[in-house]
Motif scaffolding. Sequence first.
Motif, PDB file in Angstrom:
ATOM      1  N   ALA A 214       1.027  -0.988  -0.118  1.00  0.00           N
ATOM      2  CA  ALA A 214      -0.145  -0.079  -0.031  1.00  0.00           C
ATOM      3  C   ALA A 214       1.070   1.354  -0.011  1.00  0.00           C
ATOM      4  O   ALA A 214       0.356   2.166  -0.426  1.00  0.00           O
ATOM      5  N   SER A 215       2.055   1.228   0.505  1.00  0.00           N
ATOM      6  CA  SER A 215       2.854   2.406   0.691  1.00  0.00           C
ATOM      7  C   SER A 215       3.365   2.869  -0.638  1.00  0.00           C
ATOM      8  O   SER A 215       3.759   3.930  -0.810  1.00  0.00           O
ATOM      9  N   TYR A 216       3.230   1.963  -1.969  1.00  0.00           N
ATOM     10  CA  TYR A 216       3.839   2.347  -3.068  1.00  0.00           C
ATOM     11  C   TYR A 216       2.552   2.838  -4.014  1.00  0.00           C
ATOM     12  O   TYR A 216       2.689   3.146  -5.219  1.00  0.00           O
TER      13      TYR A 216
ATOM     14  N   GLU B  80      -2.764   5.557   8.417  1.00  0.00           N
ATOM     15  CA  GLU B  80      -1.953   6.327   9.421  1.00  0.00           C
ATOM     16  C   GLU B  80      -0.336   6.044   8.925  1.00  0.00           C
ATOM     17  O   GLU B  80       0.295   7.419   8.909  1.00  0.00           O
ATOM     18  N   HIS B  81      -0.004   4.956   8.759  1.00  0.00           N
ATOM     19  CA  HIS B  81       1.392   4.669   8.048  1.00  0.00           C
ATOM     20  C   HIS B  81       1.620   5.344   7.186  1.00  0.00           C
ATOM     21  O   HIS B  81       2.645   6.002   6.789  1.00  0.00           O
ATOM     22  N   LYS B  82       0.710   5.246   6.050  1.00  0.00           N
ATOM     23  CA  LYS B  82       0.928   5.656   4.632  1.00  0.00           C
ATOM     24  C   LYS B  82       0.910   7.360   4.808  1.00  0.00           C
ATOM     25  O   LYS B  82       1.929   8.009   4.013  1.00  0.00           O
ATOM     26  N   ALA B  83       0.133   7.909   5.742  1.00  0.00           N
ATOM     27  CA  ALA B  83       0.228   9.353   5.870  1.00  0.00           C
ATOM     28  C   ALA B  83       1.556   9.915   6.386  1.00  0.00           C
ATOM     29  O   ALA B  83       2.217  10.797   5.870  1.00  0.00           O
ATOM     30  N   VAL B  84       2.135   9.090   7.244  1.00  0.00           N
ATOM     31  CA  VAL B  84       3.284   9.584   7.659  1.00  0.00           C
ATOM     32  C   VAL B  84       4.595   9.466   6.767  1.00  0.00           C
ATOM     33  O   VAL B  84       5.254  10.262   6.734  1.00  0.00           O
ATOM     34  N   ASP B  85       4.343   8.224   6.426  1.00  0.00           N
ATOM     35  CA  ASP B  85       5.357   8.155   5.144  1.00  0.00           C
ATOM     36  C   ASP B  85       5.255   9.114   3.999  1.00  0.00           C
ATOM     37  O   ASP B  85       6.394   9.531   3.420  1.00  0.00           O
ATOM     38  N   ASP B  86       4.213   9.561   3.356  1.00  0.00           N
ATOM     39  CA  ASP B  86       4.195  10.643   2.275  1.00  0.00           C
ATOM     40  C   ASP B  86       3.986  11.941   2.900  1.00  0.00           C
ATOM     41  O   ASP B  86       4.683  12.804   2.046  1.00  0.00           O
ATOM     42  N   PHE B  87       3.594  12.241   4.134  1.00  0.00           N
ATOM     43  CA  PHE B  87       3.633  13.659   4.468  1.00  0.00           C
ATOM     44  C   PHE B  87       4.012  14.104   5.777  1.00  0.00           C
ATOM     45  O   PHE B  87       3.831  15.216   6.222  1.00  0.00           O
TER      46      PHE B  87
ATOM     47  N   GLN C 225      -9.758   9.401   5.756  1.00  0.00           N
ATOM     48  CA  GLN C 225     -10.094  10.726   5.355  1.00  0.00           C
ATOM     49  C   GLN C 225      -8.827  11.882   5.461  1.00  0.00           C
ATOM     50  O   GLN C 225      -8.997  12.502   4.418  1.00  0.00           O
ATOM     51  N   TYR C 226      -8.164  11.910   6.300  1.00  0.00           N
ATOM     52  CA  TYR C 226      -7.168  12.741   6.721  1.00  0.00           C
ATOM     53  C   TYR C 226      -6.281  12.664   5.365  1.00  0.00           C
ATOM     54  O   TYR C 226      -5.527  13.448   4.532  1.00  0.00           O
ATOM     55  N   TYR C 227      -5.811  11.296   5.211  1.00  0.00           N
ATOM     56  CA  TYR C 227      -4.807  10.928   3.958  1.00  0.00           C
ATOM     57  C   TYR C 227      -5.490  11.541   2.765  1.00  0.00           C
ATOM     58  O   TYR C 227      -4.536  12.214   1.899  1.00  0.00           O
ATOM     59  N   GLN C 228      -6.647  11.153   2.498  1.00  0.00           N
ATOM     60  CA  GLN C 228      -7.226  11.836   1.049  1.00  0.00           C
ATOM     61  C   GLN C 228      -7.124  13.319   0.881  1.00  0.00           C
ATOM     62  O   GLN C 228      -7.044  14.060   0.007  1.00  0.00           O
TER      63      GLN C 228
END
Length: 319
Positions: A19-21, A48-55, A85-88
């Motif tokens: 998912a991280s990619y 959450e983890h994707k948000a931290v990785d990207d932002f 929702q936060y990530y989007q």
Amino acid sequence: MSTNKTFDTLNEDLIEILASYLEPLDMVHLGATCKHLQKSINRPEIWEHKAVDDFGDRFTITSILDSAGLNLGDQLKPEPSDWRQYYQERHAAMTKMNASADDQIAKSEKDYDEAQELLRGFQSTGDIDSLSKAAQLMVGVLDNFPGHAGCYHLLGFTLYVLNELEDALSLLEIGSMVDPNYEPISELTREIQGLLEGYGSTMTDGAPLLDNAKELSAPLKAALTAIFNSFDKDKDGSLKPSELSDFVYKTNGSRPPQAFLTQMGIQFGKDAKGYLTLEGFFNFFLEQTLEDPIETRRDLEKHGWDGDRLVRCDIARNA
């Protein structure tokens, strides 16, 4: 026995890596392939983890700064209750920002420069509001450019001057993961680690700057007395404005304004003429050492003293 593998057999860790990619829409499509992936993709931890990785790890950063007593104003926000929702929303905001990237870069550079000026101002005035304002600006820059290593360095330095050393290291560690080659982060990390290994010293075997009562140690007082006497040209036991100006110039490389010279005596200790006394000189260095012991050691070195051993450099070389 069949060796065919399907997405149903992927464990949560592998799905999170996958998912991280992916872009958000790709994740939705992936979740539509089977119930197992749909359930996994909807896990809050994935987003959450994707948000931290990207932002960037915004909420950890602001929590650390807030706990240090900095006023972050509108930049202090609660963690999202819905990470997807936060990530989007963040993804949409970043996409929109990229359409005017030049303007955002210019604003971020301006904010970064202003934060540096505020930190320099704090070292002269001690105004905590300057640190809070600088922190607000850096958090704002990181919202748009989470890979800006300089912001992590300035935030780490902000906590360093507040003597929040462990928290400073936490922010610097995040910054080093963003950019392992950013040397200012490495340098500040080494300084703080030296302090934590032996508080009050940049080296574990360095002479202490403070005694057990948190007063200036005898070796430091001896060094400061010698430095004071070298600038007390008329030997009256105090530093008149021209003598104090000479001391500041040799220490910092610039002449201070007259108001600063007057304030030194008023704030730390003056004689009947308003000139800085030896006791006032001690009081100034006690305050500085409690806040920034490394700065005291550096000041000693500028006046020909070994900052770690607290002896004159010519004696240290011959020892």
